[in-house]
Design a protein around this motif. Structure first.
Motif, PDB file in Angstrom:
ATOM      1  N   PRO A  34     -39.257 -62.207  45.761  1.00  0.00           N
ATOM      2  CA  PRO A  34     -38.532 -63.482  45.753  1.00  0.00           C
ATOM      3  C   PRO A  34     -39.285 -64.587  45.023  1.00  0.00           C
ATOM      4  O   PRO A  34     -38.665 -65.455  44.408  1.00  0.00           O
ATOM      5  N   LEU A  35     -40.615 -64.552  45.039  1.00  0.00           N
ATOM      6  CA  LEU A  35     -41.377 -65.561  44.293  1.00  0.00           C
ATOM      7  C   LEU A  35     -41.166 -65.384  42.790  1.00  0.00           C
ATOM      8  O   LEU A  35     -41.045 -66.371  42.057  1.00  0.00           O
ATOM      9  N   LEU A  36     -41.086 -64.141  42.336  1.00  0.00           N
ATOM     10  CA  LEU A  36     -40.779 -63.883  40.927  1.00  0.00           C
ATOM     11  C   LEU A  36     -39.383 -64.404  40.591  1.00  0.00           C
ATOM     12  O   LEU A  36     -39.180 -65.049  39.559  1.00  0.00           O
ATOM     13  N   ALA A  37     -38.428 -64.135  41.474  1.00  0.00           N
ATOM     14  CA  ALA A  37     -37.060 -64.624  41.252  1.00  0.00           C
ATOM     15  C   ALA A  37     -37.023 -66.155  41.212  1.00  0.00           C
ATOM     16  O   ALA A  37     -36.331 -66.743  40.369  1.00  0.00           O
ATOM     17  N   LEU A  38     -37.769 -66.801  42.097  1.00  0.00           N
ATOM     18  CA  LEU A  38     -37.824 -68.268  42.095  1.00  0.00           C
ATOM     19  C   LEU A  38     -38.425 -68.788  40.795  1.00  0.00           C
ATOM     20  O   LEU A  38     -37.946 -69.791  40.248  1.00  0.00           O
ATOM     21  N   ARG A  39     -39.454 -68.121  40.310  1.00  0.00           N
ATOM     22  CA  ARG A  39     -40.080 -68.563  39.058  1.00  0.00           C
ATOM     23  C   ARG A  39     -39.080 -68.514  37.909  1.00  0.00           C
ATOM     24  O   ARG A  39     -38.975 -69.453  37.125  1.00  0.00           O
ATOM     25  N   PHE A  40     -38.319 -67.428  37.812  1.00  0.00           N
ATOM     26  CA  PHE A  40     -37.323 -67.312  36.749  1.00  0.00           C
ATOM     27  C   PHE A  40     -36.188 -68.315  36.950  1.00  0.00           C
ATOM     28  O   PHE A  40     -35.746 -68.957  35.998  1.00  0.00           O
ATOM     29  N   ALA A  41     -35.715 -68.444  38.195  1.00  0.00           N
ATOM     30  CA  ALA A  41     -34.587 -69.342  38.471  1.00  0.00           C
ATOM     31  C   ALA A  41     -34.931 -70.790  38.149  1.00  0.00           C
ATOM     32  O   ALA A  41     -34.076 -71.547  37.678  1.00  0.00           O
ATOM     33  N   LEU A  42     -36.159 -71.186  38.375  1.00  0.00           N
ATOM     34  CA  LEU A  42     -36.574 -72.554  38.067  1.00  0.00           C
ATOM     35  C   LEU A  42     -36.874 -72.719  36.580  1.00  0.00           C
ATOM     36  O   LEU A  42     -36.555 -73.747  35.985  1.00  0.00           O
ATOM     37  N   ALA A  43     -37.436 -71.705  35.969  1.00  0.00           N
ATOM     38  CA  ALA A  43     -37.836 -71.807  34.562  1.00  0.00           C
ATOM     39  C   ALA A  43     -36.644 -71.868  33.616  1.00  0.00           C
ATOM     40  O   ALA A  43     -36.669 -72.635  32.643  1.00  0.00           O
ATOM     41  N   ILE A  44     -35.625 -71.096  33.860  1.00  0.00           N
ATOM     42  CA  ILE A  44     -34.532 -70.954  32.892  1.00  0.00           C
ATOM     43  C   ILE A  44     -33.829 -72.271  32.567  1.00  0.00           C
ATOM     44  O   ILE A  44     -33.691 -72.619  31.393  1.00  0.00           O
ATOM     45  N   PRO A  45     -33.358 -73.053  33.555  1.00  0.00           N
ATOM     46  CA  PRO A  45     -32.653 -74.295  33.171  1.00  0.00           C
ATOM     47  C   PRO A  45     -33.552 -75.293  32.447  1.00  0.00           C
ATOM     48  O   PRO A  45     -33.097 -75.980  31.525  1.00  0.00           O
TER      49      PRO A  45
END
Length: 165
Positions: A34-45
């Motif tokens: 989930p930390l990896l998913a959070l990193r991507f979810a925050l980085a993309i926008p």
């Protein structure tokens, strides 16, 4: 001979056992995923927004120049204050929106990159107050979680930062 059904403990007990087992399976997910998913979810926008600010290497796009010079205002205590040094602010935002998401994706200096995006989210909130519920609150929550928990094991941080005891 009459056979009786075995006394059942009811469907409630079966459901409770299923819930407990499912909860155990969910709890066994490594926190790094989930930390990896959070990193991507925050980085993309942020990265996508950063791409719109440039029209070549370190050349601000006309749209970014217009927004920071004419449209964007800081909404503070009921007043609208123009951005100080709008072109410098646009360049700083554009650089941060490209560099910080790349650091997040790599999991390098995750806490600091997340803190930078959390501060940017606060400034964006002052600029676009109506975006709080749909954009700024989720961004702030993701950034805060990454500031607190770091990037996890699927990151470069564990390899370059000394372990804390």
């Amino acid at each position: 001979m009459k056979t009786e059904a075995a006394p059942s403990h009811g469907s409630g007990a079966v459901l409770a056992a299923l819930i407990i087992r499912t909860e155990g399976l969910l709890a066994s997910v490594p926190p790094s995923l989930p930390l990896l998913a959070l990193r991507f979810a925050l980085a993309i926008p942020f990265f996508k927004s950063g791409l719109t600010k440039w029209d070549g290497f370190l050349t601000l796009s006309p749209g970014a120049r217009f927004l920071f010079e004419q449209e964007f205002k800081l909404h503070v205590f009921g007043s609208e204050i123009p951005y100080p040094f709008p072109l410098a602010m646009a360049a700083a935002a554009g650089i941060a929106e490209l560099v910080l998401p790349i650091l997040l994706i790599l999991g390098f200096a995750t806490r600091f990159a997340s803190l930078g995006l959390l501060l940017m989210t606060a400034i964006i909130q002052l600029t676009v107050p109506d975006g709080w519920a749909n954009f700024h609150l989720p961004w702030a929550a993701m950034a805060l979680a990454l500031v607190v928990f770091g990037g996890g094991r699927i990151a470069l941080d564990p390899f370059v930062m000394p372990r804390r005891k």
